[in-house]
Design a protein around this motif. Structure first.
Motif, PDB file in Angstrom:
ATOM      1  N   ASN A   1     -70.406 -65.843  22.689  1.00 28.90           N
ATOM      2  CA  ASN A   1     -71.381 -66.918  22.876  1.00 28.90           C
ATOM      3  C   ASN A   1     -70.618 -68.157  23.341  1.00 28.90           C
ATOM      4  OD1 ASN A   1     -73.680 -68.474  22.909  1.00 28.90           O
ATOM      5  ND2 ASN A   1     -73.710 -68.814  20.695  1.00 28.90           N
ATOM      6  N   THR A   2     -70.909 -68.622  24.542  1.00 30.08           N
ATOM      7  CA  THR A   2     -70.148 -69.720  25.144  1.00 30.08           C
ATOM      8  C   THR A   2     -71.085 -70.848  25.552  1.00 30.08           C
ATOM      9  OG1 THR A   2     -68.504 -68.144  25.986  1.00 30.08           O
ATOM     10  CG2 THR A   2     -68.533 -70.339  26.983  1.00 30.08           C
ATOM     11  N   LYS A   3     -70.642 -72.084  25.293  1.00 30.64           N
ATOM     12  CA  LYS A   3     -71.403 -73.267  25.709  1.00 30.64           C
ATOM     13  C   LYS A   3     -70.470 -74.230  26.433  1.00 30.64           C
ATOM     14  CE  LYS A   3     -74.898 -73.084  22.037  1.00 30.64           C
ATOM     15  NZ  LYS A   3     -75.522 -73.805  20.901  1.00 30.64           N
ATOM     16  N   TRP A   4     -70.975 -74.799  27.538  1.00 34.76           N
ATOM     17  CA  TRP A   4     -70.240 -75.806  28.302  1.00 34.76           C
ATOM     18  C   TRP A   4     -70.896 -77.166  28.122  1.00 34.76           C
ATOM     19  CZ3 TRP A   4     -69.752 -73.189  33.812  1.00 34.76           C
ATOM     20  CH2 TRP A   4     -68.961 -72.038  33.701  1.00 34.76           C
ATOM     21  N   LYS A   5     -70.062 -78.207  28.153  1.00 35.87           N
ATOM     22  CA  LYS A   5     -70.564 -79.573  28.191  1.00 35.87           C
ATOM     23  C   LYS A   5     -69.717 -80.358  29.180  1.00 35.87           C
ATOM     24  CE  LYS A   5     -71.706 -83.565  25.316  1.00 35.87           C
ATOM     25  NZ  LYS A   5     -71.675 -84.159  23.945  1.00 35.87           N
ATOM     26  N   ALA A   6     -70.372 -80.930  30.192  1.00 34.22           N
ATOM     27  CA  ALA A   6     -69.659 -81.656  31.256  1.00 34.22           C
ATOM     28  C   ALA A   6     -69.752 -83.152  31.044  1.00 34.22           C
ATOM     29  CB  ALA A   6     -70.250 -81.278  32.615  1.00 34.22           C
ATOM     30  N   SER A   7     -68.684 -83.838  31.413  1.00 28.39           N
ATOM     31  CA  SER A   7     -68.655 -85.308  31.362  1.00 28.39           C
ATOM     32  C   SER A   7     -67.740 -85.814  32.477  1.00 28.39           C
ATOM     33  CB  SER A   7     -68.170 -85.791  29.998  1.00 28.39           C
ATOM     34  OG  SER A   7     -66.867 -85.298  29.727  1.00 28.39           O
ATOM     35  N   ILE A   8     -67.792 -87.106  32.700  1.00 27.34           N
ATOM     36  CA  ILE A   8     -66.939 -87.739  33.714  1.00 27.34           C
ATOM     37  C   ILE A   8     -65.972 -88.662  33.000  1.00 27.34           C
ATOM     38  CG2 ILE A   8     -66.887 -89.065  35.852  1.00 27.34           C
ATOM     39  CD1 ILE A   8     -68.408 -86.396  36.042  1.00 27.34           C
ATOM     40  N   LYS A   9     -64.663 -88.419  33.170  1.00 25.86           N
ATOM     41  CA  LYS A   9     -63.630 -89.235  32.546  1.00 25.86           C
ATOM     42  C   LYS A   9     -62.680 -89.754  33.618  1.00 25.86           C
ATOM     43  CE  LYS A   9     -63.571 -87.000  27.986  1.00 25.86           C
ATOM     44  NZ  LYS A   9     -62.711 -86.331  26.964  1.00 25.86           N
ATOM     45  N   ASP A  10     -62.588 -91.080  33.715  1.00 25.58           N
ATOM     46  CA  ASP A  10     -61.709 -91.726  34.704  1.00 25.58           C
ATOM     47  C   ASP A  10     -62.007 -91.231  36.119  1.00 25.58           C
ATOM     48  OD1 ASP A  10     -60.401 -93.097  32.641  1.00 25.58           O
ATOM     49  OD2 ASP A  10     -59.034 -91.400  32.317  1.00 25.58           O
TER      50      ASP A  10
ATOM     51  N   SER B   1     -65.891 -79.516  28.204  1.00 25.98           N
ATOM     52  CA  SER B   1     -65.630 -79.046  26.841  1.00 25.98           C
ATOM     53  C   SER B   1     -66.256 -77.662  26.720  1.00 25.98           C
ATOM     54  CB  SER B   1     -66.231 -80.000  25.805  1.00 25.98           C
ATOM     55  OG  SER B   1     -65.574 -81.248  25.842  1.00 25.98           O
ATOM     56  N   ILE B   2     -65.427 -76.685  26.403  1.00 29.88           N
ATOM     57  CA  ILE B   2     -65.867 -75.290  26.376  1.00 29.88           C
ATOM     58  C   ILE B   2     -65.748 -74.761  24.951  1.00 29.88           C
ATOM     59  CG2 ILE B   2     -65.502 -72.986  27.347  1.00 29.88           C
ATOM     60  CD1 ILE B   2     -64.029 -74.416  29.697  1.00 29.88           C
TER      61      ILE B   2
ATOM     62  N   ILE C   1     -63.936 -69.683  40.253  1.00 32.64           N
ATOM     63  CA  ILE C   1     -64.737 -68.468  40.103  1.00 32.64           C
ATOM     64  C   ILE C   1     -65.689 -68.558  38.915  1.00 32.64           C
ATOM     65  CG2 ILE C   1     -63.077 -66.953  41.244  1.00 32.64           C
ATOM     66  CD1 ILE C   1     -62.009 -66.169  38.483  1.00 32.64           C
ATOM     67  N   PHE C   2     -65.566 -69.594  38.093  1.00 33.05           N
ATOM     68  CA  PHE C   2     -66.399 -69.744  36.903  1.00 33.05           C
ATOM     69  C   PHE C   2     -67.729 -70.432  37.208  1.00 33.05           C
ATOM     70  CE2 PHE C   2     -61.893 -70.072  35.834  1.00 33.05           C
ATOM     71  CZ  PHE C   2     -61.752 -69.002  34.974  1.00 33.05           C
ATOM     72  N   GLY C   3     -67.767 -71.219  38.270  1.00 35.12           N
ATOM     73  CA  GLY C   3     -68.986 -71.941  38.604  1.00 35.12           C
ATOM     74  C   GLY C   3     -69.084 -73.300  37.941  1.00 35.12           C
ATOM     75  N   PHE C   4     -67.943 -73.925  37.612  1.00 36.85           N
ATOM     76  CA  PHE C   4     -67.973 -75.271  37.038  1.00 36.85           C
ATOM     77  C   PHE C   4     -68.617 -76.259  38.009  1.00 36.85           C
ATOM     78  CE2 PHE C   4     -64.132 -73.674  34.626  1.00 36.85           C
ATOM     79  CZ  PHE C   4     -64.758 -73.648  33.390  1.00 36.85           C
ATOM     80  N   GLY C   5     -68.347 -76.086  39.298  1.00 39.65           N
ATOM     81  CA  GLY C   5     -68.913 -76.985  40.306  1.00 39.65           C
ATOM     82  C   GLY C   5     -70.428 -76.911  40.358  1.00 39.65           C
ATOM     83  N   GLU C   6     -70.970 -75.716  40.236  1.00 37.52           N
ATOM     84  CA  GLU C   6     -72.424 -75.559  40.229  1.00 37.52           C
ATOM     85  C   GLU C   6     -73.037 -76.204  38.994  1.00 37.52           C
ATOM     86  OE1 GLU C   6     -74.653 -73.974  42.659  1.00 37.52           O
ATOM     87  OE2 GLU C   6     -72.831 -74.703  43.638  1.00 37.52           O
ATOM     88  N   TYR C   7     -72.310 -76.158  37.877  1.00 37.90           N
ATOM     89  CA  TYR C   7     -72.789 -76.823  36.656  1.00 37.90           C
ATOM     90  C   TYR C   7     -72.845 -78.330  36.863  1.00 37.90           C
ATOM     91  CZ  TYR C   7     -73.372 -77.544  31.619  1.00 37.90           C
ATOM     92  OH  TYR C   7     -73.864 -77.899  30.379  1.00 37.90           O
ATOM     93  N   ILE C   8     -71.818 -78.877  37.519  1.00 36.97           N
ATOM     94  CA  ILE C   8     -71.806 -80.314  37.813  1.00 36.97           C
ATOM     95  C   ILE C   8     -72.951 -80.675  38.754  1.00 36.97           C
ATOM     96  CG2 ILE C   8     -70.519 -82.139  39.005  1.00 36.97           C
ATOM     97  CD1 ILE C   8     -69.436 -81.638  36.266  1.00 36.97           C
ATOM     98  N   ARG C   9     -73.200 -79.848  39.758  1.00 33.77           N
ATOM     99  CA  ARG C   9     -74.313 -80.101  40.688  1.00 33.77           C
ATOM    100  C   ARG C   9     -75.644 -80.169  39.949  1.00 33.77           C
ATOM    101  NH1 ARG C   9     -75.037 -76.158  45.461  1.00 33.77           N
ATOM    102  NH2 ARG C   9     -76.531 -77.748  46.069  1.00 33.77           N
ATOM    103  N   ALA C  10     -75.803 -79.314  38.933  1.00 38.44           N
ATOM    104  CA  ALA C  10     -77.073 -79.250  38.204  1.00 38.44           C
ATOM    105  C   ALA C  10     -77.200 -80.364  37.168  1.00 38.44           C
ATOM    106  CB  ALA C  10     -77.210 -77.888  37.531  1.00 38.44           C
ATOM    107  N   LYS C  11     -76.097 -80.630  36.439  1.00 48.66           N
ATOM    108  CA  LYS C  11     -76.164 -81.571  35.310  1.00 48.66           C
ATOM    109  C   LYS C  11     -75.780 -83.004  35.683  1.00 48.66           C
ATOM    110  CE  LYS C  11     -77.266 -78.323  32.354  1.00 48.66           C
ATOM    111  NZ  LYS C  11     -78.573 -78.296  31.668  1.00 48.66           N
ATOM    112  N   LYS C  12     -74.949 -83.158  36.699  1.00 49.71           N
ATOM    113  CA  LYS C  12     -74.505 -84.491  37.130  1.00 49.71           C
ATOM    114  C   LYS C  12     -74.750 -84.655  38.630  1.00 49.71           C
ATOM    115  CE  LYS C  12     -72.599 -85.310  33.034  1.00 49.71           C
ATOM    116  NZ  LYS C  12     -73.076 -86.363  32.105  1.00 49.71           N
ATOM    117  N   PRO C  13     -76.012 -84.585  39.065  1.00 53.49           N
ATOM    118  CA  PRO C  13     -76.278 -84.626  40.517  1.00 53.49           C
ATOM    119  C   PRO C  13     -75.870 -85.941  41.178  1.00 53.49           C
ATOM    120  CG  PRO C  13     -78.317 -84.815  39.256  1.00 53.49           C
ATOM    121  CD  PRO C  13     -77.249 -84.468  38.280  1.00 53.49           C
TER     122      PRO C  13
END
Length: 408
Positions: free
Chosen positions: A289-298, A304-305, A358-370
């Motif tokens: 069970n995995t959860k991601w949380k994206a933020s912008i730092k500097d 955070s995974i 290959i994980f799709g972190f960029g797509e997560y940013i597109r969705a959560k931090k447009p």
């Protein structure tokens, strides 16, 4: 007069309705008249040998100035493939007698398939294509031609497997495994069963094309090798940047990839050594069970995974400790959690070096931090560079659910 016209109209209407039923199978093509291709291999060719001028002419229609490739197809032989579990019906159990493998040299895939058609009496049919194998050498040079040719062909199913082979792809296509009458179906079933057993993520050719087309994600493929007993080993993931293979993982890193993505079922096993001793156990992961949380730092993306693993203890290497001891079980959980954090972080850094998300972190940013994406990233090329500078922290938690039928 009106009655006569009425009868003519009714008769014409009836005839017009019957005409479509009289056409029959006007465009039928018997299965014996098709060369059914089950598998395709692609290697880089050496030199200019056996390069027939089928699609070009040296004087008036010159060929493109590019390297040659060797393309092979595995064609099913009509009447040689058994339809049931027995050997009846004229079938054979020898894999080499159920299919025909022929190969040609060409500049592009379309060029090669045209030459193959010149050598085969029946029309080449790709509707039952199951496996496409590329050599590592070819994949590292870019697979734009592969993507273009097979995506344009309406016969190719999106559930086929595209894979990268260690060494020659042709050797893999010619393999004669003992567990399957048709070699290509053995390759396909090895990957399909790998999905069911948690050894490999679902990654058909359609999924690979979809991932490769996204702005914030890259594609990956199975990396396989032929062993001396004609069996096939899944040796890792081949990860790409665009259409070019950038590197490969180790087999156990497939489990790390699936943990970061939260893919289930789980099926990998690892050794865990207790601190300060030589006491070891073998654990198997049963669920993730995995959860991601994206933020912008500097001004940079940060993830955070959180990974939660459910594991069972499969084997104990010593009788000197007891698994009924809650302290021992907690120690196993803590040690495996720390190892999982380190192993997953290593894989992310490995792909960051290659600029291959290959994980799709960029797509997560597109969705959560447009707003951040639209202002700072926008394109796939910029994300490939931004991914190299992405920061992250991983927190893993392991829960031992079962210790087996005995604890001593």
């Amino acid at each position: 007069m009106n009655r006569r016209w009425s009868k003519l109209v009714k008769l014409s209407a009836a005839l017009s309705m019957l005409v479509p039923l009289l056409t029959g199978c006007w465009d039928r093509l018997e299965i014996e008249d098709r060369a059914v291709v089950l598998g395709v291999s692609i290697d880089k060719a050496k030199g200019n040998s056996d390069n027939d001028e089928v699609t070009h002419h040296s004087n008036t229609m010159p060929a493109p100035k590019m390297g040659l490739i060797r393309v092979a197809v595995q064609i099913a032989l009509p009447g040689r493939i058994p339809l049931g579990p027995g050997e009846g019906g004229g079938g054979t159990t020898d894999p080499q007698q159920t299919v025909w493998v022929i190969n040609v040299v060409g500049f592009t895939l379309d060029d090669a398939f045209m030459k193959l058609q010149q050598q085969v009496s029946s029309r080449i049919f790709l509707g039952h294509l199951r496996v496409i194998i590329m050599s590592e050498e070819y994949a590292k040079g870019g697979i734009d031609n592969v993507n273009d040719f097979f995506r344009r062909n309406s016969e190719v199913r999106r559930m086929a497997w595209l894979m990268v082979s260690k060494g020659s792809a042709l050797a893999l296509l010619k393999a004669g495994p003992k567990l399957e009458r048709i070699p290509t179906l053995y390759l396909m079933s090895a990957l399909d069963e790998g999905i069911n057993m948690g050894k490999f993520p679902r990654d058909y050719i359609g999924i690979f094309w979809s991932n490769s087309s996204k702005k914030g994600e890259e594609g990956y493929l199975p990396y396989v090798a032929l062993r001396k007993e004609q069996n096939v080993e899944i040796m890792g993931l081949a990860y790409f940047q665009g259409s070019r293979m950038m590197g490969k993982t180790k087999p156990l890193q497939i489990g790390s990839f699936m943990a970061i993505k939260g893919s289930n079922p789980a099926g990998y096993r690892v050794y865990v050594m207790l601190e300060g001793t030589k006491k070891m156990v073998m654990t198997t992961t049963t669920h993730r069970n995995t959860k991601w949380k994206a933020s912008i730092k500097d001004g940079k993306t940060h993830f955070s995974i959180k990974i939660v693993l459910e594991v069972n203890i499969e084997e104990k290497m010593s009788r000197s400790f007891n698994l009924n001891n809650a302290g021992i079980v907690r120690q196993i959980q803590d040690i495996e959690a720390r190892k999982a954090e380190k192993f997953c972080a290593q894989l992310i850094r490995q792909t960051q070096t290659a600029g291959s998300d290959i994980f799709g972190f960029g797509e997560y940013i597109r969705a959560k931090k447009p707003s951040y994406w639209n202002a700072n990233i926008k394109t796939k090329e910029k994300w490939q560079e931004a991914y190299k500078e992405m920061t992250f922290d991983i927190h893993a938690f392991v829960n031992v659910r079962r210790v087996g039928m005995k604890a001593t």
